[in-house]
Scaffold this motif. Structure first.
Motif, PDB file in Angstrom:
ATOM      1  N   ASP A 188       0.868  -0.968  -0.357  1.00  0.00           N
ATOM      2  CA  ASP A 188       0.037   0.159   0.106  1.00  0.00           C
ATOM      3  C   ASP A 188       0.820   1.151  -0.102  1.00  0.00           C
ATOM      4  O   ASP A 188       0.299   2.663  -0.006  1.00  0.00           O
ATOM      5  CB  ASP A 188      -0.896  -0.114   1.046  1.00  0.00           C
ATOM      6  N   GLU A 189       2.077   1.286  -0.072  1.00  0.00           N
ATOM      7  CA  GLU A 189       3.018   2.308  -0.176  1.00  0.00           C
ATOM      8  C   GLU A 189       2.967   2.921  -1.712  1.00  0.00           C
ATOM      9  O   GLU A 189       3.012   2.425  -2.584  1.00  0.00           O
ATOM     10  CB  GLU A 189       4.339   1.784   0.106  1.00  0.00           C
ATOM     11  N   PRO A 190       3.290   4.393  -1.464  1.00  0.00           N
ATOM     12  CA  PRO A 190       3.487   4.845  -2.753  1.00  0.00           C
ATOM     13  C   PRO A 190       4.957   4.801  -3.056  1.00  0.00           C
ATOM     14  O   PRO A 190       5.953   4.973  -2.396  1.00  0.00           O
ATOM     15  CB  PRO A 190       3.396   6.418  -2.346  1.00  0.00           C
ATOM     16  N   PHE A 191       5.185   4.495  -4.288  1.00  0.00           N
ATOM     17  CA  PHE A 191       6.428   4.219  -4.816  1.00  0.00           C
ATOM     18  C   PHE A 191       7.072   5.331  -5.635  1.00  0.00           C
ATOM     19  O   PHE A 191       6.102   5.868  -6.268  1.00  0.00           O
ATOM     20  CB  PHE A 191       6.268   2.923  -5.976  1.00  0.00           C
ATOM     21  N   ILE A 192       8.321   5.461  -5.388  1.00  0.00           N
ATOM     22  CA  ILE A 192       9.016   6.387  -6.345  1.00  0.00           C
ATOM     23  C   ILE A 192      10.183   5.685  -7.025  1.00  0.00           C
ATOM     24  O   ILE A 192      10.847   5.131  -6.392  1.00  0.00           O
ATOM     25  CB  ILE A 192       9.834   7.324  -5.418  1.00  0.00           C
ATOM     26  N   LEU A 193       9.867   5.593  -8.382  1.00  0.00           N
ATOM     27  CA  LEU A 193      10.889   4.835  -9.091  1.00  0.00           C
ATOM     28  C   LEU A 193      11.669   5.301 -10.116  1.00  0.00           C
ATOM     29  O   LEU A 193      11.214   6.589 -10.396  1.00  0.00           O
ATOM     30  CB  LEU A 193       9.975   3.516  -9.865  1.00  0.00           C
ATOM     31  N   PHE A 194      12.608   4.865 -10.562  1.00  0.00           N
ATOM     32  CA  PHE A 194      13.478   5.458 -11.912  1.00  0.00           C
ATOM     33  C   PHE A 194      12.439   5.117 -13.113  1.00  0.00           C
ATOM     34  O   PHE A 194      11.343   4.646 -12.994  1.00  0.00           O
ATOM     35  CB  PHE A 194      14.718   4.519 -12.130  1.00  0.00           C
ATOM     36  N   SER A 195      12.740   5.874 -13.979  1.00  0.00           N
ATOM     37  CA  SER A 195      11.925   6.007 -15.443  1.00  0.00           C
ATOM     38  C   SER A 195      11.784   4.727 -16.019  1.00  0.00           C
ATOM     39  O   SER A 195      12.449   3.675 -15.794  1.00  0.00           O
ATOM     40  CB  SER A 195      12.554   6.981 -16.383  1.00  0.00           C
ATOM     41  N   GLU A 196      10.837   4.740 -16.889  1.00  0.00           N
ATOM     42  CA  GLU A 196      10.540   3.331 -17.324  1.00  0.00           C
ATOM     43  C   GLU A 196      11.465   2.520 -18.262  1.00  0.00           C
ATOM     44  O   GLU A 196      11.525   1.483 -18.616  1.00  0.00           O
ATOM     45  CB  GLU A 196       9.417   3.863 -18.362  1.00  0.00           C
ATOM     46  N   ASP A 197      12.703   3.260 -18.832  1.00  0.00           N
ATOM     47  CA  ASP A 197      13.805   2.491 -19.801  1.00  0.00           C
ATOM     48  C   ASP A 197      14.667   2.135 -18.853  1.00  0.00           C
ATOM     49  O   ASP A 197      15.739   1.613 -19.233  1.00  0.00           O
ATOM     50  CB  ASP A 197      14.318   3.643 -20.456  1.00  0.00           C
ATOM     51  N   THR A 198      14.674   2.064 -17.433  1.00  0.00           N
ATOM     52  CA  THR A 198      15.447   1.636 -16.490  1.00  0.00           C
ATOM     53  C   THR A 198      15.354  -0.162 -16.126  1.00  0.00           C
ATOM     54  O   THR A 198      13.943  -0.288 -15.794  1.00  0.00           O
ATOM     55  CB  THR A 198      15.732   2.384 -15.313  1.00  0.00           C
ATOM     56  N   LEU A 199      16.172  -0.841 -16.055  1.00  0.00           N
ATOM     57  CA  LEU A 199      16.101  -2.021 -15.572  1.00  0.00           C
ATOM     58  C   LEU A 199      15.792  -2.146 -14.084  1.00  0.00           C
ATOM     59  O   LEU A 199      15.349  -3.189 -13.561  1.00  0.00           O
ATOM     60  CB  LEU A 199      17.204  -3.090 -16.117  1.00  0.00           C
ATOM     61  N   SER A 200      16.423  -1.279 -13.437  1.00  0.00           N
ATOM     62  CA  SER A 200      16.116  -1.210 -12.009  1.00  0.00           C
ATOM     63  C   SER A 200      14.501  -1.219 -11.701  1.00  0.00           C
ATOM     64  O   SER A 200      14.288  -1.749 -10.822  1.00  0.00           O
ATOM     65  CB  SER A 200      16.909  -0.302 -11.180  1.00  0.00           C
ATOM     66  N   ARG A 201      13.845  -0.433 -12.419  1.00  0.00           N
ATOM     67  CA  ARG A 201      12.383  -0.041 -12.126  1.00  0.00           C
ATOM     68  C   ARG A 201      11.805  -1.774 -12.535  1.00  0.00           C
ATOM     69  O   ARG A 201      10.962  -2.182 -11.804  1.00  0.00           O
ATOM     70  CB  ARG A 201      12.015   0.865 -13.413  1.00  0.00           C
TER      71      ARG A 201
END
Length: 296
Positions: A188-201
């Motif tokens: 239920d946590e809000p996620f802050i992620l790297f952009s869509e072209d990253t493999l870490s995401r």
């Protein structure tokens, strides 16, 4: 005895004519004749039989030719090796890096490489791993230093390091008191992620899928400072390498109960020409990796 005399001698032997040898060497015919006469005088043997219409190699000349061909071949090799060495000391290397790699590992790599190769220029761009793969395929980058989630058949890869991904939260977050956090507790946590072209995401989203979690993504960015600032303000949580947040007192990093790892490596396109400068960079990073692990 001069190297040019040996070249003229070999050219006459190969072409069977002083005239054609002079044309091949781009000099006047008398200059070749004088050079060979001086060579015969120094050696004390006759290298050619001369008649009005033709010239032929003597038995002594054939013995000498074997030595001359070896000398010229070794000289050419030495010249090419020095040309390659000179080229590897100067040039521009176009490097693509992913955000976390750029923030955690790359500064040390650049510092050490610059000390060893001050005449080589690194032209660095920061993109996601997927975009870097595209740029390598187009020949717009020479090498990438990226997060490697899987083997990419169109690229060569050399591993650099393997690091653990941490959950990063504000210091006031209720889960900050936990030593380890089970991934389902983040549902239920809000996620802050790297952009869509990253493999870490992609790694995080695949972990969400394994747990049947539909992530609530509130912000995407490739800017590390922006992500850290948002975590500090409690806007959401993120998934970073621990060294990125180590010196930020308003952020805590916690290990996942079932750890996730980030593999970093160098990638390049084997179908594209690799300059000497790029090869120098690749070999240097490989060596740094061995030094860091104590291998080799």
């Amino acid at each position: 005895m001069e190297l040019k005399q040996l070249k003229y001698f070999a050219a006459v032997c190969r072409l069977g004519s002083v005239t054609r040898a002079a044309e091949s060497c781009h000099i006047a015919q008398p200059a070749i004749s004088v050079a060979i006469q001086n060579l015969e005088s120094e050696l004390g043997v006759q290298l050619f039989e001369r008649s009005h219409k033709k010239i032929s190699v003597t038995s002594s000349g054939r013995v000498f030719l074997r030595r001359v061909e070896d000398i010229l071949a070794r000289t050419d090799d030495a010249i090419r090796e020095m040309e390659d060495h000179r080229a590897s000391q100067r040039g521009v290397i176009r490097v693509g890096i992913t955000p976390m790699i750029g923030a955690v590992f790359f500064p040390e790599i650049v510092s050490r490489f610059r000390e060893e190769h001050p005449l080589l220029e690194l032209n660095v761009i920061e993109e996601g791993a997927l975009s870097i793969g595209t740029l390598l395929d187009k020949g717009e980058l020479d090498v990438g230093v990226v997060v490697v989630a899987e083997k990419q058949p169109q690229l060569e890869m050399s591993p650099i390091t393997r690091s653990e991904i941490y959950v990063c939260l504000s210091a006031e977050h209720p889960l900050a008191a936990q030593r380890r956090i089970a991934f389902p507790r983040l549902a239920d946590e809000p996620f802050i992620l790297f952009s869509e072209d990253t493999l870490s995401r992609r790694i995080i989203l695949e972990e969400c899928a394994r747990h049947g979690i539909s992530p609530h993504i509130v912000f995407s960015s490739n800017q590390i400072t922006t992500i850290i600032s948002l975590i500090e303000r409690g806007v959401g949580i993120s998934f970073l390498l621990e060294p990125l947040v180590r010196d930020h007192p308003k952020i805590v990093s916690r290990r996942l109960a079932k750890p996730l790892y980030l593999e970093a490596g160098m990638v390049w396109n084997p179908r594209r020409y690799l300059s000497n400068a790029t090869r120098t960079f690749i070999e240097a990073i490989r060596r740094y990796t061995l030094d860091a692990t104590g291998a080799g």
